[in-house]
Design a protein around this motif. Structure first.
Motif, short mmCIF file in Angstrom:
data_model
loop_
_atom_site.label_atom_id
_atom_site.label_comp_id
_atom_site.label_asym_id
_atom_site.label_seq_id
_atom_site.Cartn_x
_atom_site.Cartn_y
_atom_site.Cartn_z
N UNK A 162 51.73 19.71 -2.40
CA UNK A 162 52.19 18.60 -1.59
C UNK A 162 51.81 18.72 -0.13
N UNK A 163 51.05 19.76 0.25
CA UNK A 163 50.64 19.93 1.64
C UNK A 163 49.41 19.08 1.91
N UNK A 164 49.43 18.33 3.01
CA UNK A 164 48.31 17.47 3.35
C UNK A 164 47.10 18.32 3.76
N UNK A 165 45.94 18.02 3.19
CA UNK A 165 44.68 18.64 3.59
C UNK A 165 43.81 17.68 4.38
N UNK A 166 44.14 16.38 4.31
CA UNK A 166 43.42 15.40 5.12
C UNK A 166 44.29 14.15 5.26
N UNK A 167 44.33 13.61 6.47
CA UNK A 167 44.99 12.34 6.75
C UNK A 167 44.18 11.62 7.81
N UNK A 168 43.90 10.35 7.62
CA UNK A 168 43.14 9.60 8.62
C UNK A 168 44.01 9.24 9.82
N UNK A 169 43.38 8.65 10.83
CA UNK A 169 44.07 8.34 12.08
C UNK A 169 45.23 7.39 11.87
N UNK A 170 45.08 6.46 10.91
CA UNK A 170 46.15 5.51 10.63
C UNK A 170 47.42 6.22 10.19
N UNK A 171 47.25 7.33 9.48
CA UNK A 171 48.41 8.10 9.04
C UNK A 171 49.17 8.69 10.20
N UNK A 172 48.42 9.22 11.19
CA UNK A 172 49.09 9.75 12.38
C UNK A 172 49.86 8.66 13.09
N UNK A 173 49.23 7.47 13.24
CA UNK A 173 49.86 6.38 13.98
C UNK A 173 51.10 5.87 13.27
N UNK A 174 51.01 5.69 11.95
CA UNK A 174 52.11 5.07 11.24
C UNK A 174 53.30 6.01 11.06
N UNK A 175 53.02 7.31 10.83
CA UNK A 175 54.12 8.25 10.63
C UNK A 175 54.61 8.87 11.93
N UNK A 176 53.80 8.75 13.00
CA UNK A 176 54.24 9.29 14.29
C UNK A 176 54.01 10.78 14.45
N UNK A 177 53.25 11.40 13.55
CA UNK A 177 52.94 12.83 13.66
C UNK A 177 51.61 13.03 14.38
N UNK A 178 51.41 14.22 14.90
CA UNK A 178 50.13 14.58 15.53
C UNK A 178 49.29 15.37 14.54
N UNK A 179 48.01 15.53 14.92
CA UNK A 179 47.13 16.32 14.04
C UNK A 179 47.63 17.76 13.97
N UNK A 180 48.20 18.23 15.06
CA UNK A 180 48.71 19.61 15.05
C UNK A 180 49.83 19.75 14.02
N UNK A 181 50.66 18.70 13.87
CA UNK A 181 51.73 18.75 12.86
C UNK A 181 51.14 18.89 11.47
N UNK A 182 50.06 18.14 11.20
CA UNK A 182 49.45 18.21 9.87
C UNK A 182 48.72 19.54 9.67
N UNK A 183 48.04 19.99 10.72
CA UNK A 183 47.34 21.27 10.59
C UNK A 183 48.31 22.42 10.38
N UNK A 184 49.55 22.24 10.87
CA UNK A 184 50.55 23.30 10.71
C UNK A 184 51.14 23.32 9.30
N UNK A 185 50.69 22.37 8.44
CA UNK A 185 51.15 22.38 7.06
C UNK A 185 52.21 21.36 6.75
N UNK A 186 52.09 20.16 7.35
CA UNK A 186 53.06 19.10 7.06
C UNK A 186 53.04 18.76 5.57
N UNK A 187 54.22 18.64 5.00
CA UNK A 187 54.32 18.39 3.57
C UNK A 187 54.61 16.91 3.32
N UNK A 188 54.00 16.37 2.27
CA UNK A 188 54.17 14.95 1.96
C UNK A 188 55.62 14.60 1.67
N UNK A 189 56.36 15.53 1.07
CA UNK A 189 57.75 15.24 0.70
C UNK A 189 58.63 15.09 1.93
N UNK A 190 58.23 15.72 3.07
CA UNK A 190 59.01 15.56 4.29
C UNK A 190 58.89 14.16 4.86
#
Length: 590
Positions: A162-190
């Motif tokens: 469930x860990x994201x390995x890729x998310x496009x820019x729209x994902x960052x904008x819509x969920x309000x997370x940064x790329x650093x959050x995803x690179x740190x292992x943001x989980x889809x269930x969160x």
């Protein structure tokens, strides 16, 4: 290639055949790296002869002389292989056009029965197609990322945990997370609300197990705690035939949900409005004859949802007496003779009860003007028609009553005209009589004026007479009467003298005349007592003066109070008697 001393002859022959005809590079080295054998395919690629390469250190052969770095790398690898280690790495060799082609190269140690390395088997396999495929994959990956960045939807890729390995820019904008959050292992269930996480985990597990869950809807959770409805379209990503993750897109479904709520609200308003208005909607396809009637109209007529699906079934509901009217209006509208299709008529419900309906419709025509379909409404106007019928009956009854009443009024008018004529005559007579009365009234007023003058004159004369009488009594009678009372020694004579004095006063006193009026009507004895009470005498003095008992005087006082209306009142009798003389005195002076 010479047969191996370690293999049977027939087996060695097969090995030699494979060695001679193999397309890839195959050779045989000593543990020190001296080339002992090489297959023809390798010689053709190097454009070298057997004599030019056999017996030389392998790193000095034409396959490696293009790079000192690769020679040193090979020499180290041969040393490791001679010590029993399998070595594999990617390197290059010169192609016929002078370029360097990539190869997958390996060194395999060959041991004898005692375990000692006696040979090293070099193998080289061209990986040009694989390299081209990797370049193509990289290009595709780049195009995918560029396309994903352009899409208005969220494109994502996640592994089996469930860990994201890729998310496009729209994902960052819509969920309000940064790329650093995803690179740190943001989980889809969160990023899914807690109440949907269990279902999401189950769907991911089902998808990875090959059960094919490709479409799901969850409530997504932004970093700031706000939510939005998300549609997940996903597919399983495989590597070497095994599922390793999920990739897909997420669509913000807020607009769609808002449209659905709006649609539900409109449907609710439409349903309430049609139910309240006893109205249903119908759709007639002229080409197929199919008839779509909404549930409200079927309910009004008592039919189930699966009944009345064709025009013929609807037509059979028309009342026999109204079929012609329905059909004539329909034909006239279809042929364009009228601009609007609207007709009232009777239909029969499922239980053959008559219902009045108002049918309206509008046509959808093709380019030639031919009607393809008609859509319209049918409103239950049974109650309205019943009211109209009752109104028509009431109108007819009212008209009959108006005619009857008109006749009565005509007769009454004739009578009234006769009465009016009589009234006019009477009015004229009354006016004449009024004139006569006015003349008589004027005469009576003159007479009244003269009479009032005479009454005033008589009153003055009366007053003068009374005053003369009082003067005569005062001068001629009272002196002698007072002497009689004063010198009398007998009680009877004294009483008679007192009575005579009272009677004389009553003759000339307005007070006594008022007490003897019919409304009061005092007796002579009561009059004597009243006169003495007014003069201020007590009950005992009155009894002595009148030669009567005390009780008799008390009885007279009670009767006087009763006749004057003073019974059970706290008013003083003498005060009331004195007050009664003032109006009469005033009246006499007018």
């Amino acid at each position: 290639m010479a047969p191996s001393p370690f293999l049977p002859d027939n087996h060695a022959a097969r090995i030699c055949t494979i060695f001679e005809h193999a397309f890839q590079f195959i050779g045989l080295l000593s543990p020190e790296g001296i080339l002992l054998e090489v297959n023809p395919s390798a010689l053709r690629h190097a454009r070298a002869s057997v004599e030019a390469v056999i017996g030389k250190p392998f790193w000095q052969t034409p396959w490696w002389t293009h790079s000192a770095e690769e020679q040193a790398r090979l020499k180290s690898a041969i040393f490791r292989a001679g010590n029993g280690e399998f070595v594999r790495f990617e390197t290059t060799y010169p192609a016929s056009d002078g370029s360097l082609d990539p190869i997958d190269f390996s060194l395999t140690p060959i041991r004898n029965d005692s375990g000692r390395v006696v040979y090293v088997l070099p193998e080289g396999r061209t990986i040009i197609p694989q390299k081209a495929a990797l370049v193509k994959a990289a290009e595709n990956e780049q195009r995918f990322r560029e396309l994903a960045a352009m899409l208005p939807e969220i494109v994502y890729e996640m592994d089996a945990t469930g860990r994201f390995t890729f998310v496009n820019q729209k994902g960052f904008e819509l969920f309000g997370y940064s790329r650093a959050d995803f690179d740190a292992g943001a989980n889809a269930l969160d990023m899914i609300v807690p109440e949907d996480r269990q279902r999401a985990m189950a769907n991911i597990a089902r998808a990875l197990s090959g059960q094919g869950v490709y479409h799901s809807e969850y409530t997504c959770l932004r970093k700031d705690g706000t939510t939005f409805p998300g549609l997940f379209y996903s597919t399983v990503k495989y590597r070497e035939g095994q599922p390793e993750g999920v990739l897909g897109i997420i669509i913000d479904n807020s607009h769609q949900k808002a449209l659905e709520r709006t649609l539900r609200d409109r449907e609710t308003r439409y349903r309430i409005a049609t139910e309240a208005g006893l109205t249903g909607v119908w759709d007639h396809d002229f080409q197929t004859g199919e008839m779509v009637i909404d549930a409200n109209l079927k309910n009004l007529l008592g039919f189930e949802e699966d009944e009345i699906t064709r025009w013929d079934a609807w037509k059979r509901l028309f009342h026999p007496d109204d079929v012609a009217r329905f059909m004539e209006r329909s034909r006239a509208y279809v042929k364009g003779r009228i601009d609007r299709y609207e007709v009232q008529g009777r239909v029969l419900d499922k239980h053959d009860r008559v219902r009045w309906v108002l049918v309206r419709g509008i046509a959808e025509r093709d380019a030639s003007g031919w009607v393809r379909r008609m859509i319209g409404s049918a409103t239950d106007i049974t109650r309205l028609r019943q009211v109209e019928i009752e109104l028509e009956k009431a109108r007819d009854d009212l008209e009959a009553r108006v005619k009857s009443r008109t006749r009565e009024l005509s007769e009454a008018n004739k009578t009234l005209r006769t009465v009016v004529r009589e009234k006019i005559k009477t009015a004229r007579a009354l006016k004449q009589r009024e004139a006569e009365l006015e003349s008589k009234t004027a005469k009576l007023e003159d007479l009244n004026t003269a009479l009032r003058f005479l009454l005033k004159k008589l009153d003055r004369e009366k007053t003068e007479v009374e005053e003369k009488m009082m003067a005569d009594l005062r001068d001629l009678v009272y002196p002698y009467l007072n002497k009689l009372i004063a010198k009398s020694r007998e009680r009877e004579i004294l009483a008679l003298a007192t009575i005579l004095d009272n009677h004389l006063k009553s003759i000339v006193s307005p007070f006594c005349r008022h007490l003897k009026s019919p409304t009061i009507n005092l007796t002579p004895a009561e009059l004597n007592v009243a006169h003495m009470v007014k003069a201020g005498n007590s009950t005992r003095q009155i009894a002595s003066a009148l030669n009567v008992s005390y009780k008799t005087v008390e009885t007279h006082r009670v009767n006087i109070r009763k006749k004057l209306g003073l019974t059970r009142k706290g008013s003083n009798l003498r005060t009331c008697l004195m007050a009664m003389e003032k109006p009469l005195t005033g009246l006499r002076e007018v």
